[in-house]
Write a protein that holds these residues in place. Structure first.
Motif, PDB file in Angstrom:
ATOM      1  N   ASN A   1       0.818  -1.215   0.000  1.00  0.00           N
ATOM      2  CA  ASN A   1       0.000   0.000   0.000  1.00  0.00           C
ATOM      3  C   ASN A   1       0.849   1.260   0.000  1.00  0.00           C
ATOM      4  O   ASN A   1       1.982   1.268   0.506  1.00  0.00           O
ATOM      5  CB  ASN A   1      -0.913   0.025   1.236  1.00  0.00           C
ATOM      6  N   ILE A   2       0.269   2.321  -0.558  1.00  0.00           N
ATOM      7  CA  ILE A   2       0.818   3.670  -0.475  1.00  0.00           C
ATOM      8  C   ILE A   2      -0.012   4.434   0.543  1.00  0.00           C
ATOM      9  O   ILE A   2      -1.241   4.421   0.487  1.00  0.00           O
ATOM     10  CB  ILE A   2       0.726   4.397  -1.839  1.00  0.00           C
ATOM     11  N   ARG A   3       0.660   5.099   1.496  1.00  0.00           N
ATOM     12  CA  ARG A   3      -0.028   5.981   2.437  1.00  0.00           C
ATOM     13  C   ARG A   3       0.583   7.371   2.316  1.00  0.00           C
ATOM     14  O   ARG A   3       1.803   7.524   2.418  1.00  0.00           O
ATOM     15  CB  ARG A   3       0.104   5.479   3.874  1.00  0.00           C
ATOM     16  N   ALA A   4      -0.260   8.356   2.070  1.00  0.00           N
ATOM     17  CA  ALA A   4       0.187   9.734   1.926  1.00  0.00           C
ATOM     18  C   ALA A   4      -0.543  10.602   2.932  1.00  0.00           C
ATOM     19  O   ALA A   4      -1.764  10.505   3.075  1.00  0.00           O
ATOM     20  CB  ALA A   4      -0.082  10.238   0.506  1.00  0.00           C
ATOM     21  N   SER A   5       0.219  11.449   3.638  1.00  0.00           N
ATOM     22  CA  SER A   5      -0.375  12.286   4.685  1.00  0.00           C
ATOM     23  C   SER A   5       0.068  13.732   4.550  1.00  0.00           C
ATOM     24  O   SER A   5       1.223  14.010   4.212  1.00  0.00           O
ATOM     25  CB  SER A   5       0.030  11.786   6.076  1.00  0.00           C
ATOM     26  N   VAL A   6      -0.844  14.643   4.857  1.00  0.00           N
ATOM     27  CA  VAL A   6      -0.512  16.052   5.019  1.00  0.00           C
ATOM     28  C   VAL A   6      -0.033  16.248   6.451  1.00  0.00           C
ATOM     29  O   VAL A   6      -0.701  15.834   7.397  1.00  0.00           O
ATOM     30  CB  VAL A   6      -1.736  16.948   4.743  1.00  0.00           C
ATOM     31  N   VAL A   7       1.145  16.866   6.591  1.00  0.00           N
ATOM     32  CA  VAL A   7       1.761  17.034   7.907  1.00  0.00           C
ATOM     33  C   VAL A   7       2.097  18.512   8.100  1.00  0.00           C
ATOM     34  O   VAL A   7       2.636  19.156   7.197  1.00  0.00           O
ATOM     35  CB  VAL A   7       3.044  16.184   8.022  1.00  0.00           C
ATOM     36  N   ASP A   8       1.799  19.036   9.291  1.00  0.00           N
ATOM     37  CA  ASP A   8       2.128  20.435   9.543  1.00  0.00           C
ATOM     38  C   ASP A   8       3.501  20.549  10.212  1.00  0.00           C
ATOM     39  O   ASP A   8       4.196  19.542  10.435  1.00  0.00           O
ATOM     40  CB  ASP A   8       1.033  21.130  10.355  1.00  0.00           C
ATOM     41  N   GLY A   9       3.898  21.764  10.542  1.00  0.00           N
ATOM     42  CA  GLY A   9       5.230  22.006  11.070  1.00  0.00           C
ATOM     43  C   GLY A   9       5.474  21.504  12.471  1.00  0.00           C
ATOM     44  O   GLY A   9       6.610  21.534  12.957  1.00  0.00           O
ATOM     45  N   THR A  10       4.435  21.029  13.151  1.00  0.00           N
ATOM     46  CA  THR A  10       4.591  20.436  14.480  1.00  0.00           C
ATOM     47  C   THR A  10       4.616  18.916  14.424  1.00  0.00           C
ATOM     48  O   THR A  10       4.659  18.255  15.466  1.00  0.00           O
ATOM     49  CB  THR A  10       3.455  20.886  15.423  1.00  0.00           C
ATOM     50  N   GLY A  11       4.571  18.356  13.219  1.00  0.00           N
ATOM     51  CA  GLY A  11       4.554  16.908  13.070  1.00  0.00           C
ATOM     52  C   GLY A  11       3.181  16.285  13.163  1.00  0.00           C
ATOM     53  O   GLY A  11       3.051  15.055  13.168  1.00  0.00           O
ATOM     54  N   GLU A  12       2.145  17.107  13.202  1.00  0.00           N
ATOM     55  CA  GLU A  12       0.789  16.567  13.301  1.00  0.00           C
ATOM     56  C   GLU A  12       0.282  16.138  11.918  1.00  0.00           C
ATOM     57  O   GLU A  12       0.410  16.890  10.941  1.00  0.00           O
ATOM     58  CB  GLU A  12      -0.166  17.602  13.882  1.00  0.00           C
ATOM     59  N   VAL A  13      -0.284  14.945  11.848  1.00  0.00           N
ATOM     60  CA  VAL A  13      -0.887  14.443  10.617  1.00  0.00           C
ATOM     61  C   VAL A  13      -2.309  14.998  10.519  1.00  0.00           C
ATOM     62  O   VAL A  13      -3.144  14.745  11.390  1.00  0.00           O
ATOM     63  CB  VAL A  13      -0.908  12.903  10.597  1.00  0.00           C
ATOM     64  N   LEU A  14      -2.570  15.742   9.445  1.00  0.00           N
ATOM     65  CA  LEU A  14      -3.858  16.408   9.283  1.00  0.00           C
ATOM     66  C   LEU A  14      -4.828  15.633   8.401  1.00  0.00           C
ATOM     67  O   LEU A  14      -6.040  15.775   8.546  1.00  0.00           O
ATOM     68  CB  LEU A  14      -3.647  17.804   8.683  1.00  0.00           C
ATOM     69  N   ASP A  15      -4.301  14.846   7.483  1.00  0.00           N
ATOM     70  CA  ASP A  15      -5.166  14.173   6.509  1.00  0.00           C
ATOM     71  C   ASP A  15      -4.359  13.046   5.876  1.00  0.00           C
ATOM     72  O   ASP A  15      -3.133  13.170   5.697  1.00  0.00           O
ATOM     73  CB  ASP A  15      -5.607  15.179   5.433  1.00  0.00           C
ATOM     74  N   THR A  16      -5.012  11.952   5.541  1.00  0.00           N
ATOM     75  CA  THR A  16      -4.318  10.795   4.967  1.00  0.00           C
ATOM     76  C   THR A  16      -5.167  10.149   3.881  1.00  0.00           C
ATOM     77  O   THR A  16      -6.391  10.055   4.019  1.00  0.00           O
ATOM     78  CB  THR A  16      -4.005   9.742   6.054  1.00  0.00           C
ATOM     79  N   VAL A  17      -4.511   9.695   2.816  1.00  0.00           N
ATOM     80  CA  VAL A  17      -5.161   8.859   1.810  1.00  0.00           C
ATOM     81  C   VAL A  17      -4.301   7.610   1.619  1.00  0.00           C
ATOM     82  O   VAL A  17      -3.100   7.618   1.893  1.00  0.00           O
ATOM     83  CB  VAL A  17      -5.352   9.592   0.465  1.00  0.00           C
ATOM     84  N   GLN A  18      -4.930   6.556   1.149  1.00  0.00           N
ATOM     85  CA  GLN A  18      -4.235   5.285   0.973  1.00  0.00           C
ATOM     86  C   GLN A  18      -4.742   4.603  -0.282  1.00  0.00           C
ATOM     87  O   GLN A  18      -5.918   4.714  -0.639  1.00  0.00           O
ATOM     88  CB  GLN A  18      -4.476   4.396   2.202  1.00  0.00           C
TER      89      GLN A  18
END
Length: 324
Positions: A20-37
């Motif tokens: 699988n491919i997992r892609a995430s939007v990450v902010d400058g604090t390392g928090e994952v905001l959104d993910t698609v797979q």
């Protein structure tokens, strides 16, 4: 559409697995905001198309400034080319340029263990460490080395391959072409193989032993760990053996790098209560000069399976800032 705070940026980190491919939007604090797979395609054009679609889907919901890819394979020192990835179709492929051309965004590649290390250093278990080794134990062993806050990649971008240190001359066959590599005795795959060997040489009556005898090919490391959690005698012997090999391998790591901190990551780390204390004892007894030197602290990951994505995103962000 969400936007980043003033002076900050949102980046995408992508973990490309064999399945699988997992892609995430990450902010400058390392928090994952959104993910698609999505499933991992088996050809280079299809894989690159899937990566583009994942980033564009996230880009429809967020303002993205850069992309980082965590790759399980050899990445060139300039982090633009995948030289070899055993479970992916790229061979000497200029992946960063291809995806940059498709997306119109800066794209950075990184070895997946390096990406996980960077995430743990910035936001997790390695925070405050100086000379840190990360050992990612899954199907095999991946590793990363941080020296005074800088990732060490070696001359050609492939260091350190700790999983292929030979710990048993003439031992178990390894996919790398050698025999007796550390990962053949200390990995999820090794848990299953050790159980099968123990049943063949010294069978212990247990539920797991019955399963091995009935269908050894169906056994997985996850099943062994689960059986050990339930107190199965065979599984507990396997975990004791695993702890010994982990401790001995970490003693090699201590002799070579003298780290102040070791982070144990990867899928097997979720079973750490079954082996980590014994591994620490083995390491302390086996490292050169034991009893007369400080020992590295040994911790487990804080970020878990998301570490590779978070680290790739953060490295892409750092590269973007450096280029401004």
């Amino acid at each position: 559409m969400s936007t980043s705070a003033p002076g900050a940026s949102l980046t995408v980190g992508i973990d490309i697995g064999g399945t699988n491919i997992r892609a995430s939007v990450v902010d400058g604090t390392g928090e994952v905001l959104d993910t698609v797979q999505c499933p991992t395609p088996h050809s280079a054009p299809a894989l690159e198309g899937a990566l583009e679609r994942a980033v564009r889907e996230l880009g429809d919901r967020h303002d993205i400034d850069a992309v980082g890819l965590a790759v399980a394979g050899f990445v060139s020192a300039d982090r633009s080319t995948v030289r070899f990835a055993p479970h992916l179709p790229w061979r000497d492929a200029p992946v960063a340029k291809r995806l940059t051309d498709r997306l119109g965004l800066p794209v950075l590649l990184e070895h997946d263990a390096n990406a996980a290390m960077w995430a743990e250093y910035r936001f997790g278990a390695a925070a405050g460490g100086h000379n840190v080794v990360l050992v990612a134990i899954g199907t095999g062993i991946g590793a990363a080395l941080l020296i005074d806050g800088v990732l060490y990649r070696g001359t050609h971008g492939v260091a350190p391959e700790l999983g292929h240190l030979q710990v048993v001359p003439g031992g178990r066959d390894c996919g790398c072409g050698k025999r007796g590599c550390w990962e053949r005795y200390c990995s999820g795959t090794a848990l299953a193989e050790s159980a099968i060997e123990l049943v063949a040489t010294d069978p212990t009556p247990s539920l797991l032993a019955k399963e091995v005898i009935a269908d050894p090919g169906a056994l997985t490391g996850r099943r062994v760990a689960g059986a050990a959690q339930d107190g199965d005698p065979l599984a507990l012997r396997v975990m004791t053996d695993f702890a010994r090999w982990l401790g001995l391998g970490l003693a090699f790591v201590g002799d070579i790098f003298d780290p102040d901190l070791v982070v144990v990551a990867g899928g097997v780390s979720s079973s750490a209560p079954l082996f980590l204390d014994e591994a620490r004892e083995e390491y302390a007894a086996a490292v050169t000069g034991h009893g007369h030197r400080p020992l590295a602290r040994i911790r487990t990951t804080q970020l878990g399976e998301a570490a590779g994505m978070i680290g790739a995103a953060e490295l892409a962000r750092s590269s973007l800032i450096a280029g401004r």
